[in-house]
Design a protein around this motif. Structure first.
Motif, mmCIF file in Angstrom:
data_model
loop_
_atom_site.group_PDB
_atom_site.id
_atom_site.type_symbol
_atom_site.label_atom_id
_atom_site.label_comp_id
_atom_site.label_asym_id
_atom_site.label_seq_id
_atom_site.Cartn_x
_atom_site.Cartn_y
_atom_site.Cartn_z
ATOM 1 N N TYR A 139 83.245 -12.316 -28.097
ATOM 2 C CA TYR A 139 82.752 -13.646 -28.596
ATOM 3 C C TYR A 139 82.158 -14.318 -27.577
ATOM 4 O O TYR A 139 81.192 -14.952 -27.914
ATOM 5 C CB TYR A 139 84.032 -14.255 -29.132
ATOM 6 N N GLU A 140 82.566 -14.271 -26.366
ATOM 7 C CA GLU A 140 81.996 -15.137 -25.340
ATOM 8 C C GLU A 140 80.532 -14.751 -24.991
ATOM 9 O O GLU A 140 79.649 -15.435 -24.781
ATOM 10 C CB GLU A 140 82.875 -15.221 -24.043
ATOM 11 N N THR A 141 80.165 -13.240 -25.159
ATOM 12 C CA THR A 141 79.036 -12.671 -24.855
ATOM 13 C C THR A 141 77.981 -13.132 -25.898
ATOM 14 O O THR A 141 76.917 -13.626 -25.498
ATOM 15 C CB THR A 141 79.049 -11.190 -24.743
ATOM 16 N N LEU A 142 78.608 -13.333 -27.261
ATOM 17 C CA LEU A 142 77.717 -13.721 -28.272
ATOM 18 C C LEU A 142 77.516 -15.260 -27.889
ATOM 19 O O LEU A 142 76.307 -15.827 -28.261
ATOM 20 C CB LEU A 142 78.178 -13.618 -29.570
ATOM 21 N N ARG A 143 78.627 -16.018 -27.656
ATOM 22 C CA ARG A 143 78.367 -17.635 -27.599
ATOM 23 C C ARG A 143 77.447 -17.935 -26.548
ATOM 24 O O ARG A 143 76.688 -18.969 -26.605
ATOM 25 C CB ARG A 143 79.757 -18.120 -27.323
ATOM 26 N N LYS A 144 77.413 -17.134 -25.274
ATOM 27 C CA LYS A 144 76.546 -17.620 -24.363
ATOM 28 C C LYS A 144 75.226 -16.872 -24.605
ATOM 29 O O LYS A 144 74.245 -17.231 -23.553
ATOM 30 C CB LYS A 144 77.122 -17.237 -23.152
ATOM 31 N N ASN A 145 74.993 -16.339 -25.785
ATOM 32 C CA ASN A 145 73.531 -15.852 -25.988
ATOM 33 C C ASN A 145 73.117 -14.834 -24.821
ATOM 34 O O ASN A 145 72.005 -14.704 -24.448
ATOM 35 C CB ASN A 145 72.658 -16.672 -26.364
ATOM 36 N N LYS A 146 73.935 -14.003 -24.390
ATOM 37 C CA LYS A 146 73.699 -12.878 -23.213
ATOM 38 C C LYS A 146 72.613 -11.988 -23.919
ATOM 39 O O LYS A 146 72.438 -11.627 -24.914
ATOM 40 C CB LYS A 146 74.785 -12.038 -22.831
ATOM 41 N N PRO A 147 71.925 -11.328 -22.788
ATOM 42 C CA PRO A 147 70.935 -10.217 -23.305
ATOM 43 C C PRO A 147 71.639 -9.052 -24.232
ATOM 44 O O PRO A 147 72.412 -8.623 -23.953
ATOM 45 C CB PRO A 147 70.014 -9.972 -22.063
ATOM 46 N N ASP A 148 70.678 -8.619 -24.975
ATOM 47 C CA ASP A 148 71.029 -7.408 -25.833
ATOM 48 C C ASP A 148 71.906 -6.304 -25.051
ATOM 49 O O ASP A 148 72.703 -5.695 -25.635
ATOM 50 C CB ASP A 148 70.081 -6.504 -26.745
ATOM 51 N N LYS A 149 71.159 -5.901 -23.878
ATOM 52 C CA LYS A 149 71.669 -4.945 -23.120
ATOM 53 C C LYS A 149 73.272 -5.009 -22.635
ATOM 54 O O LYS A 149 74.098 -4.193 -22.859
ATOM 55 C CB LYS A 149 70.651 -4.616 -21.832
ATOM 56 N N GLU A 150 73.648 -6.316 -22.372
ATOM 57 C CA GLU A 150 74.851 -6.645 -21.985
ATOM 58 C C GLU A 150 75.814 -6.635 -23.142
ATOM 59 O O GLU A 150 76.807 -6.150 -23.230
ATOM 60 C CB GLU A 150 74.684 -8.029 -21.444
ATOM 61 N N LEU A 151 75.350 -7.212 -24.385
ATOM 62 C CA LEU A 151 75.892 -7.110 -25.657
ATOM 63 C C LEU A 151 76.167 -5.547 -26.152
ATOM 64 O O LEU A 151 77.512 -5.246 -26.246
ATOM 65 C CB LEU A 151 75.143 -7.780 -26.758
ATOM 66 N N ILE A 152 75.404 -4.940 -25.890
ATOM 67 C CA ILE A 152 75.379 -3.528 -26.286
ATOM 68 C C ILE A 152 76.763 -2.766 -25.549
ATOM 69 O O ILE A 152 77.635 -2.029 -26.064
ATOM 70 C CB ILE A 152 74.117 -2.772 -25.898
ATOM 71 N N GLY A 153 76.694 -3.066 -24.138
ATOM 72 C CA GLY A 153 77.861 -2.648 -23.312
ATOM 73 C C GLY A 153 79.218 -2.712 -23.831
ATOM 74 O O GLY A 153 80.098 -2.221 -23.916
ATOM 75 N N VAL A 154 79.340 -4.293 -23.881
ATOM 76 C CA VAL A 154 80.475 -4.829 -24.792
ATOM 77 C C VAL A 154 80.769 -4.065 -26.069
ATOM 78 O O VAL A 154 82.011 -3.792 -26.288
ATOM 79 C CB VAL A 154 80.398 -6.366 -24.762
#
Length: 78
Positions: A26-41
């Motif tokens: 949720y925090e990764t999405l809220r902070k609009n992190k890059p796709d690469k980081e989001l994919i890892g999560v």
């Protein structure tokens, strides 16, 4: 210590870790992190046994529909 107590402790720890990894998502999405980081999560979330539909539902509720759409697109690429 009984086996029942040990099982309860393991279940509690697993549940706590599962909720923690979802909060990280949720925090990764809220902070609009890059796709690469989001994919890892997302990979970690799936490794914990969460199904695609459950992830999308939780993201829509906890973050928003836009974030859910982003997650759907990334999951479709995998």
């Amino acid at each position: 210590m009984s086996d029942d107590n040990t099982d309860t402790t393991k279940t509690s720890a697993k549940t706590l870790w599962s909720e923690t990894i979802l909060e990280i998502l949720y925090e990764t999405l809220r902070k609009n992190k890059p796709d690469k980081e989001l994919i890892g999560v997302l990979k970690e979330v799936q490794q914990k046994g969460f199904k695609r539909d459950y992830i999308l539902e939780k993201v829509a509720k906890k973050v928003d529909e836009r974030a859910s759409t982003r997650v759907r697109q990334l999951l479709n690429k995998q």
